[in-house]
Design a protein around this motif. Structure first.
Motif, PDB file in Angstrom:
ATOM      1  N   CYS A   1      44.184  52.102  -9.966  1.00  0.00           N
ATOM      2  CA  CYS A   1      44.868  53.326  -9.559  1.00  0.00           C
ATOM      3  C   CYS A   1      44.078  54.547 -10.021  1.00  0.00           C
ATOM      4  O   CYS A   1      43.145  54.443 -10.822  1.00  0.00           O
ATOM      5  CB  CYS A   1      46.285  53.366 -10.114  1.00  0.00           C
ATOM      6  SG  CYS A   1      46.380  53.389 -11.922  1.00  0.00           S
TER       7      CYS A   1
ATOM      8  N   LEU B   1      49.700  60.300  -9.032  1.00  0.00           N
ATOM      9  CA  LEU B   1      49.174  58.959  -9.236  1.00  0.00           C
ATOM     10  C   LEU B   1      48.938  58.349  -7.865  1.00  0.00           C
ATOM     11  O   LEU B   1      49.814  58.392  -6.998  1.00  0.00           O
ATOM     12  CB  LEU B   1      50.156  58.112 -10.040  1.00  0.00           C
ATOM     13  CG  LEU B   1      49.666  56.749 -10.522  1.00  0.00           C
ATOM     14  CD1 LEU B   1      48.503  56.911 -11.498  1.00  0.00           C
ATOM     15  CD2 LEU B   1      50.806  55.972 -11.171  1.00  0.00           C
TER      16      LEU B   1
ATOM     17  N   GLU C   1      48.769  53.086  -6.872  1.00  0.00           N
ATOM     18  CA  GLU C   1      49.438  52.190  -7.817  1.00  0.00           C
ATOM     19  C   GLU C   1      50.156  51.030  -7.129  1.00  0.00           C
ATOM     20  O   GLU C   1      50.319  49.958  -7.712  1.00  0.00           O
ATOM     21  CB  GLU C   1      50.416  52.971  -8.702  1.00  0.00           C
ATOM     22  CG  GLU C   1      51.710  53.393  -8.060  1.00  0.00           C
ATOM     23  CD  GLU C   1      51.575  54.582  -7.139  1.00  0.00           C
ATOM     24  OE1 GLU C   1      52.595  54.974  -6.560  1.00  0.00           O
ATOM     25  OE2 GLU C   1      50.459  55.118  -7.002  1.00  0.00           O
TER      26      GLU C   1
ATOM     27  N   MET D   1      48.030  47.978  -6.846  1.00  0.00           N
ATOM     28  CA  MET D   1      47.777  47.402  -8.158  1.00  0.00           C
ATOM     29  C   MET D   1      48.920  46.486  -8.579  1.00  0.00           C
ATOM     30  O   MET D   1      48.713  45.447  -9.210  1.00  0.00           O
ATOM     31  CB  MET D   1      47.595  48.527  -9.181  1.00  0.00           C
ATOM     32  CG  MET D   1      47.171  48.063 -10.559  1.00  0.00           C
ATOM     33  SD  MET D   1      46.804  49.472 -11.619  1.00  0.00           S
ATOM     34  CE  MET D   1      48.405  50.267 -11.727  1.00  0.00           C
ATOM     35  N   PHE D   2      50.141  46.844  -8.184  1.00  0.00           N
ATOM     36  CA  PHE D   2      51.296  46.056  -8.601  1.00  0.00           C
ATOM     37  C   PHE D   2      51.582  44.871  -7.672  1.00  0.00           C
ATOM     38  O   PHE D   2      52.039  43.830  -8.137  1.00  0.00           O
ATOM     39  CB  PHE D   2      52.541  46.942  -8.681  1.00  0.00           C
ATOM     40  CG  PHE D   2      52.594  47.779  -9.920  1.00  0.00           C
ATOM     41  CD1 PHE D   2      52.806  47.211 -11.161  1.00  0.00           C
ATOM     42  CD2 PHE D   2      52.415  49.150  -9.848  1.00  0.00           C
ATOM     43  CE1 PHE D   2      52.850  47.980 -12.313  1.00  0.00           C
ATOM     44  CE2 PHE D   2      52.458  49.933 -10.990  1.00  0.00           C
ATOM     45  CZ  PHE D   2      52.672  49.349 -12.230  1.00  0.00           C
TER      46      PHE D   2
ATOM     47  N   LYS E   1      42.661  47.648 -12.553  1.00  0.00           N
ATOM     48  CA  LYS E   1      43.902  46.874 -12.695  1.00  0.00           C
ATOM     49  C   LYS E   1      43.953  46.166 -14.048  1.00  0.00           C
ATOM     50  O   LYS E   1      44.980  46.191 -14.735  1.00  0.00           O
ATOM     51  CB  LYS E   1      43.987  45.866 -11.554  1.00  0.00           C
ATOM     52  CG  LYS E   1      45.231  45.015 -11.572  1.00  0.00           C
ATOM     53  CD  LYS E   1      45.251  44.103 -10.352  1.00  0.00           C
ATOM     54  CE  LYS E   1      46.478  43.200 -10.370  1.00  0.00           C
ATOM     55  NZ  LYS E   1      46.520  42.330  -9.168  1.00  0.00           N
TER      56      LYS E   1
ATOM     57  N   PHE F   1      44.645  48.618 -16.872  1.00  0.00           N
ATOM     58  CA  PHE F   1      46.024  49.109 -16.865  1.00  0.00           C
ATOM     59  C   PHE F   1      46.964  48.091 -17.505  1.00  0.00           C
ATOM     60  O   PHE F   1      47.781  48.441 -18.373  1.00  0.00           O
ATOM     61  CB  PHE F   1      46.486  49.407 -15.441  1.00  0.00           C
ATOM     62  CG  PHE F   1      47.920  49.819 -15.358  1.00  0.00           C
ATOM     63  CD1 PHE F   1      48.287  51.147 -15.539  1.00  0.00           C
ATOM     64  CD2 PHE F   1      48.921  48.878 -15.132  1.00  0.00           C
ATOM     65  CE1 PHE F   1      49.633  51.517 -15.491  1.00  0.00           C
ATOM     66  CE2 PHE F   1      50.254  49.246 -15.083  1.00  0.00           C
ATOM     67  CZ  PHE F   1      50.606  50.573 -15.262  1.00  0.00           C
TER      68      PHE F   1
ATOM     69  N   TYR G   1      54.889  50.923 -18.938  1.00  0.00           N
ATOM     70  CA  TYR G   1      55.650  50.291 -17.863  1.00  0.00           C
ATOM     71  C   TYR G   1      56.864  51.139 -17.472  1.00  0.00           C
ATOM     72  O   TYR G   1      57.199  51.261 -16.296  1.00  0.00           O
ATOM     73  CB  TYR G   1      56.116  48.892 -18.296  1.00  0.00           C
ATOM     74  CG  TYR G   1      55.046  47.834 -18.229  1.00  0.00           C
ATOM     75  CD1 TYR G   1      54.387  47.544 -17.039  1.00  0.00           C
ATOM     76  CD2 TYR G   1      54.709  47.108 -19.372  1.00  0.00           C
ATOM     77  CE1 TYR G   1      53.413  46.564 -16.986  1.00  0.00           C
ATOM     78  CE2 TYR G   1      53.731  46.121 -19.331  1.00  0.00           C
ATOM     79  CZ  TYR G   1      53.086  45.854 -18.128  1.00  0.00           C
ATOM     80  OH  TYR G   1      52.111  44.890 -18.072  1.00  0.00           O
TER      81      TYR G   1
ATOM     82  N   ALA H   1      55.664  53.940 -15.366  1.00  0.00           N
ATOM     83  CA  ALA H   1      55.286  53.451 -14.036  1.00  0.00           C
ATOM     84  C   ALA H   1      56.517  53.199 -13.181  1.00  0.00           C
ATOM     85  O   ALA H   1      56.538  53.507 -11.984  1.00  0.00           O
ATOM     86  CB  ALA H   1      54.451  52.179 -14.159  1.00  0.00           C
TER      87      ALA H   1
END
Length: 233
Positions: A54, A84, A87, A90-91, A113, A116, A127, A130
């Motif tokens: 990200c 941001l 992201e 990335m998740f 990634k 992070f 977390y 996020a």
């Protein structure tokens, strides 16, 4: 943000403002990131690219866009400092959902990634922050869905201009907001989710009513509060 005064943004700024990440969390993230620079019009990544991490936008403005089936670019959002970016990939391990390119020279911080998740595992507040960001994105999506069914075309076009004011707006002493990049009717139609012809009529109505004006090739939000009132769901 872009030197925009709070008076110039009015309610539009309050509605669109991004949550502020606690300094301790932000410091941890920044210490694990690498700086990236973009020239104006340079692409950060394309829709369909693999998500390798990200980005945190420190300075500048980027746009998120996709190419529709008709081959036309559809503007999804304009993002300013503090945003941001990337992201979601990335998740969920999916490819990039949009193309991100610079509207102005940008400075970003890239976090891989792996970096992070190592940092977040060691610092659980990462977390939580996020989750706040993802929740805000979900709320914005919900608002957009509701707007499609309950807000008039003029209101959806007003919402598009209010969103652009956050990323591109330059507040001025007289309370107006100059959008500092050229914005096409196709861009507004894409953000508002309406046909170009309908967007064109709504823009002309806003110009006729004096809520918007034009200076050369640039739009000016002449009455920000009235625009925000139109944009409310």
């Amino acid at each position: 943000m872009l030197g925009t005064s709070s008076q110039a943004h009015g309610k539009a700024k309050k509605r669109a403002a991004a949550p502020v990440m606690p300094w301790g969390v932000r410091k941890s993230l920044l210490s694990a990131a690498n700086e990236v620079g973009l020239k104006s019009r340079e692409v950060l990544f394309h829709a369909g690219d693999a998500g390798d991490g990200c980005y945190f936008l420190r300075d500048g403005v980027v746009k998120a866009a996709v190419v529709a089936k008709d081959g036309q670019e559809r503007l999804l959002a304009v993002l300013g400092p503090g945003s941001l970016i990337g992201e979601l990939s990335m998740f969920d391990d999916q490819s990039r959902s949009a193309t991100i390119s610079a509207l102005k020279p940008c400075r970003l911080l890239h976090m891989s990634k792996g970096s992070f998740f190592r940092l977040a595992d060691a610092n659980p507040p990462v977390y939580r922050e996020a989750l706040k960001i993802l929740t805000r994105r979900l709320r914005q999506t919900n608002d957009s869905v509701v707007a499609q069914g309950t807000v008039s075309v003029a209101g959806r076009v007003a919402r598009a201009f209010a969103s652009l004011a956050q990323g591109l707006g330059e507040g001025r002493a007289n309370g107006t907001i100059l959008l500092t990049n050229k914005i096409s009717q196709n861009d507004i139609a894409g953000m508002a989710g309406v046909a170009r012809e309908n967007a064109s009529r709504a823009i002309n109505d806003l110009l006729r009513d004096g809520i918007l004006t034009r200076e050369d090739s640039f739009y000016v939000i002449a009455r920000p509060d009235d625009l925000e009132d139109m944009a409310e769901i």
